[in-house]
Design a protein around this motif. Structure first.
Motif, PDB file in Angstrom:
ATOM      1  N   LYS A 156       0.821  -1.206   0.000  1.00 38.83           N
ATOM      2  CA  LYS A 156       0.000   0.000   0.000  1.00 38.83           C
ATOM      3  C   LYS A 156       0.855   1.255   0.000  1.00 38.83           C
ATOM      4  O   LYS A 156       0.464   2.275  -0.506  1.00 38.83           O
ATOM      5  N   GLY A 157       2.039   1.179   0.579  1.00 37.16           N
ATOM      6  CA  GLY A 157       2.895   2.346   0.684  1.00 37.16           C
ATOM      7  C   GLY A 157       3.612   2.696  -0.608  1.00 37.16           C
ATOM      8  O   GLY A 157       4.076   3.805  -0.786  1.00 37.16           O
ATOM      9  N   LYS A 158       3.703   1.745  -1.537  1.00 39.71           N
ATOM     10  CA  LYS A 158       4.390   2.019  -2.798  1.00 39.71           C
ATOM     11  C   LYS A 158       3.519   2.875  -3.694  1.00 39.71           C
ATOM     12  O   LYS A 158       2.373   2.562  -3.943  1.00 39.71           O
ATOM     13  N   LYS A 159       4.076   3.954  -4.168  1.00 38.06           N
ATOM     14  CA  LYS A 159       3.345   4.841  -5.055  1.00 38.06           C
ATOM     15  C   LYS A 159       3.683   4.505  -6.499  1.00 38.06           C
ATOM     16  O   LYS A 159       4.814   4.172  -6.816  1.00 38.06           O
ATOM     17  N   GLN A 160       2.690   4.610  -7.339  1.00 38.05           N
ATOM     18  CA  GLN A 160       2.879   4.379  -8.762  1.00 38.05           C
ATOM     19  C   GLN A 160       3.490   5.631  -9.387  1.00 38.05           C
ATOM     20  O   GLN A 160       3.200   6.739  -8.971  1.00 38.05           O
ATOM     21  N   THR A 161       4.328   5.431 -10.375  1.00 36.65           N
ATOM     22  CA  THR A 161       4.873   6.553 -11.126  1.00 36.65           C
ATOM     23  C   THR A 161       4.716   6.285 -12.611  1.00 36.65           C
ATOM     24  O   THR A 161       4.645   5.143 -13.044  1.00 36.65           O
ATOM     25  N   VAL A 162       4.641   7.371 -13.357  1.00 37.04           N
ATOM     26  CA  VAL A 162       4.538   7.315 -14.809  1.00 37.04           C
ATOM     27  C   VAL A 162       5.661   8.176 -15.359  1.00 37.04           C
ATOM     28  O   VAL A 162       5.972   9.233 -14.808  1.00 37.04           O
ATOM     29  N   THR A 163       6.269   7.721 -16.443  1.00 41.26           N
ATOM     30  CA  THR A 163       7.314   8.506 -17.100  1.00 41.26           C
ATOM     31  C   THR A 163       6.829   8.883 -18.495  1.00 41.26           C
ATOM     32  O   THR A 163       6.434   8.019 -19.270  1.00 41.26           O
ATOM     33  N   THR A 164       6.842  10.180 -18.779  1.00 42.36           N
ATOM     34  CA  THR A 164       6.399  10.685 -20.073  1.00 42.36           C
ATOM     35  C   THR A 164       7.493  11.574 -20.648  1.00 42.36           C
ATOM     36  O   THR A 164       8.090  12.370 -19.934  1.00 42.36           O
ATOM     37  N   THR A 165       7.725  11.419 -21.945  1.00 42.22           N
ATOM     38  CA  THR A 165       8.686  12.274 -22.635  1.00 42.22           C
ATOM     39  C   THR A 165       7.908  13.331 -23.410  1.00 42.22           C
ATOM     40  O   THR A 165       7.011  13.008 -24.183  1.00 42.22           O
ATOM     41  N   TYR A 194       9.349  21.084  -9.267  1.00 44.61           N
ATOM     42  CA  TYR A 194       8.583  21.537  -8.118  1.00 44.61           C
ATOM     43  C   TYR A 194       7.080  21.528  -8.355  1.00 44.61           C
ATOM     44  O   TYR A 194       6.312  21.931  -7.484  1.00 44.61           O
ATOM     45  N   GLU A 195       6.664  21.077  -9.526  1.00 41.54           N
ATOM     46  CA  GLU A 195       5.236  20.907  -9.780  1.00 41.54           C
ATOM     47  C   GLU A 195       4.744  19.730  -8.939  1.00 41.54           C
ATOM     48  O   GLU A 195       5.475  18.758  -8.710  1.00 41.54           O
ATOM     49  N   LYS A 196       3.506  19.804  -8.506  1.00 45.59           N
ATOM     50  CA  LYS A 196       2.921  18.768  -7.653  1.00 45.59           C
ATOM     51  C   LYS A 196       2.996  17.399  -8.335  1.00 45.59           C
ATOM     52  O   LYS A 196       2.606  17.252  -9.484  1.00 45.59           O
ATOM     53  N   GLY A 197       3.540  16.420  -7.626  1.00 45.83           N
ATOM     54  CA  GLY A 197       3.591  15.048  -8.112  1.00 45.83           C
ATOM     55  C   GLY A 197       4.821  14.682  -8.923  1.00 45.83           C
ATOM     56  O   GLY A 197       5.059  13.515  -9.195  1.00 45.83           O
ATOM     57  N   VAL A 198       5.630  15.658  -9.321  1.00 50.04           N
ATOM     58  CA  VAL A 198       6.804  15.376 -10.157  1.00 50.04           C
ATOM     59  C   VAL A 198       7.906  14.769  -9.295  1.00 50.04           C
ATOM     60  O   VAL A 198       8.241  15.286  -8.233  1.00 50.04           O
ATOM     61  N   LYS A 199       8.463  13.653  -9.762  1.00 51.23           N
ATOM     62  CA  LYS A 199       9.514  12.950  -9.034  1.00 51.23           C
ATOM     63  C   LYS A 199      10.893  13.160  -9.647  1.00 51.23           C
ATOM     64  O   LYS A 199      11.885  13.183  -8.939  1.00 51.23           O
ATOM     65  N   THR A 229       9.126  12.072 -14.734  1.00 50.80           N
ATOM     66  CA  THR A 229       8.549  10.973 -13.969  1.00 50.80           C
ATOM     67  C   THR A 229       7.682  11.604 -12.895  1.00 50.80           C
ATOM     68  O   THR A 229       8.131  12.488 -12.163  1.00 50.80           O
ATOM     69  N   TYR A 230       6.419  11.148 -12.814  1.00 50.09           N
ATOM     70  CA  TYR A 230       5.483  11.783 -11.898  1.00 50.09           C
ATOM     71  C   TYR A 230       4.489  10.777 -11.323  1.00 50.09           C
ATOM     72  O   TYR A 230       4.343   9.668 -11.822  1.00 50.09           O
ATOM     73  N   ASP A 231       3.809  11.184 -10.259  1.00 48.38           N
ATOM     74  CA  ASP A 231       2.774  10.400  -9.610  1.00 48.38           C
ATOM     75  C   ASP A 231       1.446  10.727 -10.295  1.00 48.38           C
ATOM     76  O   ASP A 231       0.967  11.862 -10.204  1.00 48.38           O
ATOM     77  N   PRO A 232       0.834   9.748 -10.988  1.00 49.35           N
ATOM     78  CA  PRO A 232      -0.397  10.041 -11.722  1.00 49.35           C
ATOM     79  C   PRO A 232      -1.589  10.363 -10.817  1.00 49.35           C
ATOM     80  O   PRO A 232      -2.598  10.888 -11.288  1.00 49.35           O
ATOM     81  N   ALA A 233      -1.476  10.087  -9.530  1.00 45.99           N
ATOM     82  CA  ALA A 233      -2.549  10.448  -8.600  1.00 45.99           C
ATOM     83  C   ALA A 233      -2.517  11.940  -8.289  1.00 45.99           C
ATOM     84  O   ALA A 233      -3.512  12.501  -7.816  1.00 45.99           O
ATOM     85  N   LYS A 234      -1.394  12.593  -8.555  1.00 43.90           N
ATOM     86  CA  LYS A 234      -1.241  14.005  -8.216  1.00 43.90           C
ATOM     87  C   LYS A 234      -1.199  14.937  -9.426  1.00 43.90           C
ATOM     88  O   LYS A 234      -1.475  16.124  -9.298  1.00 43.90           O
ATOM     89  N   THR A 235      -0.810  14.429 -10.589  1.00 38.12           N
ATOM     90  CA  THR A 235      -0.735  15.271 -11.779  1.00 38.12           C
ATOM     91  C   THR A 235      -0.934  14.403 -13.019  1.00 38.12           C
ATOM     92  O   THR A 235      -1.046  13.183 -12.927  1.00 38.12           O
ATOM     93  N   ASN A 236      -0.963  15.053 -14.181  1.00 39.99           N
ATOM     94  CA  ASN A 236      -1.122  14.322 -15.436  1.00 39.99           C
ATOM     95  C   ASN A 236      -0.415  15.086 -16.548  1.00 39.99           C
ATOM     96  O   ASN A 236       0.130  16.163 -16.319  1.00 39.99           O
ATOM     97  N   GLU A 237      -0.446  14.521 -17.753  1.00 43.22           N
ATOM     98  CA  GLU A 237       0.253  15.142 -18.881  1.00 43.22           C
ATOM     99  C   GLU A 237      -0.284  16.544 -19.172  1.00 43.22           C
ATOM    100  O   GLU A 237       0.485  17.465 -19.435  1.00 43.22           O
ATOM    101  N   GLU A 238      -1.586  16.699 -19.115  1.00 39.23           N
ATOM    102  CA  GLU A 238      -2.184  17.999 -19.424  1.00 39.23           C
ATOM    103  C   GLU A 238      -1.715  19.071 -18.434  1.00 39.23           C
ATOM    104  O   GLU A 238      -1.371  20.190 -18.832  1.00 39.23           O
ATOM    105  N   ALA A 239      -1.668  18.730 -17.153  1.00 36.47           N
ATOM    106  CA  ALA A 239      -1.209  19.689 -16.144  1.00 36.47           C
ATOM    107  C   ALA A 239       0.264  20.026 -16.348  1.00 36.47           C
ATOM    108  O   ALA A 239       0.682  21.178 -16.156  1.00 36.47           O
ATOM    109  N   LEU A 240       1.050  19.041 -16.766  1.00 39.21           N
ATOM    110  CA  LEU A 240       2.472  19.300 -16.997  1.00 39.21           C
ATOM    111  C   LEU A 240       2.681  20.175 -18.229  1.00 39.21           C
ATOM    112  O   LEU A 240       3.554  21.046 -18.234  1.00 39.21           O
TER     113      LEU A 240
END
Length: 130
Positions: A25-34, A54-59, A73-84
Motif C-alpha cells: 500500500k505504501g508504494k506509489k505508482q509513477t509514470v514517465t512521459t517524454t 517543483y510541480e505537484k507530483g513530479v519525481k 517521472t510523476y505520480d499520476p494520482a497528483k498530476t497528469n500530462e495535461e497539467a504538466l
C-alpha cells in the motif's frame, strides 16, 4: 511444550506469508512521459530544471537539449500530462507528450474544435483541422 512451540512457529510463519502476499500500500505508482518541447539552449533547459521538478507530483526531470525532449517521472494520482503541459506553458515553453494516447497527441480527435499542433500528426488525418 513442544506442541505449543510448534503451533507458535506455524502461526508466525502463516502471518509472515500472508503479509508478503498483500500488495504494498505504501508504494506509489509513477509514470514517465517524454515531452517534445521547443527548447533550444541551456538557458531553456535551466528554466525547466528550476521549475518543473517543483510541480505537484513530479519525481524526476531529465532534459535533453539536442533532441528538444524533457522526460518527466510523476505520480499520476497528483498530476497528469495535461497539467504538466500547462506548467511548461507557464515558463513559455511549448510542450506536447510523445507517444500516442488517443490518435497520437492525446486530443479528442472526434471533436470538431480540436486543434492539433503536434509534429506526430503531420501527414495523417484525425478528423480535425490542422
Amino acid at each position: 511444550m513442544k506442541k505449543i512451540l510448534l503451533v507458535c512457529l506455524v502461526a508466525l510463519f502463516s502471518v509472515a506469508v500472508a503479509d508478503a502476499q498483500q500488495p504494498q500500500k505504501g508504494k506509489k505508482q509513477t509514470v514517465t512521459t517524454t515531452f517534445v518541447t521547443d527548447i533550444d539552449c541551456e538557458g531553456c533547459a535551466k528554466k525547466v530544471t528550476n521549475i518543473i521538478p517543483y510541480e505537484k507530483g513530479v519525481k524526476d526531470v531529465q532534459v535533453d537539449v539536442p533532441s528538444k525532449s524533457v522526460t518527466v517521472t510523476y505520480d499520476p494520482a497528483k498530476t497528469n500530462e495535461e497539467a504538466l503541459v500547462k506548467a511548461f506553458a507557464k515558463i513559455k515553453i511549448k510542450a506536447s507528450a510523445e507517444g500516442c494516447t488517443d490518435g497520437c497527441c492525446g486530443h479528442d480527435h472526434k471533436a470538431e474544435k480540436s486543434e492539433c499542433t503536434d509534429a506526430c500528426c503531420e501527414g495523417h488525418d484525425h478528423n480535425h483541422k490542422h
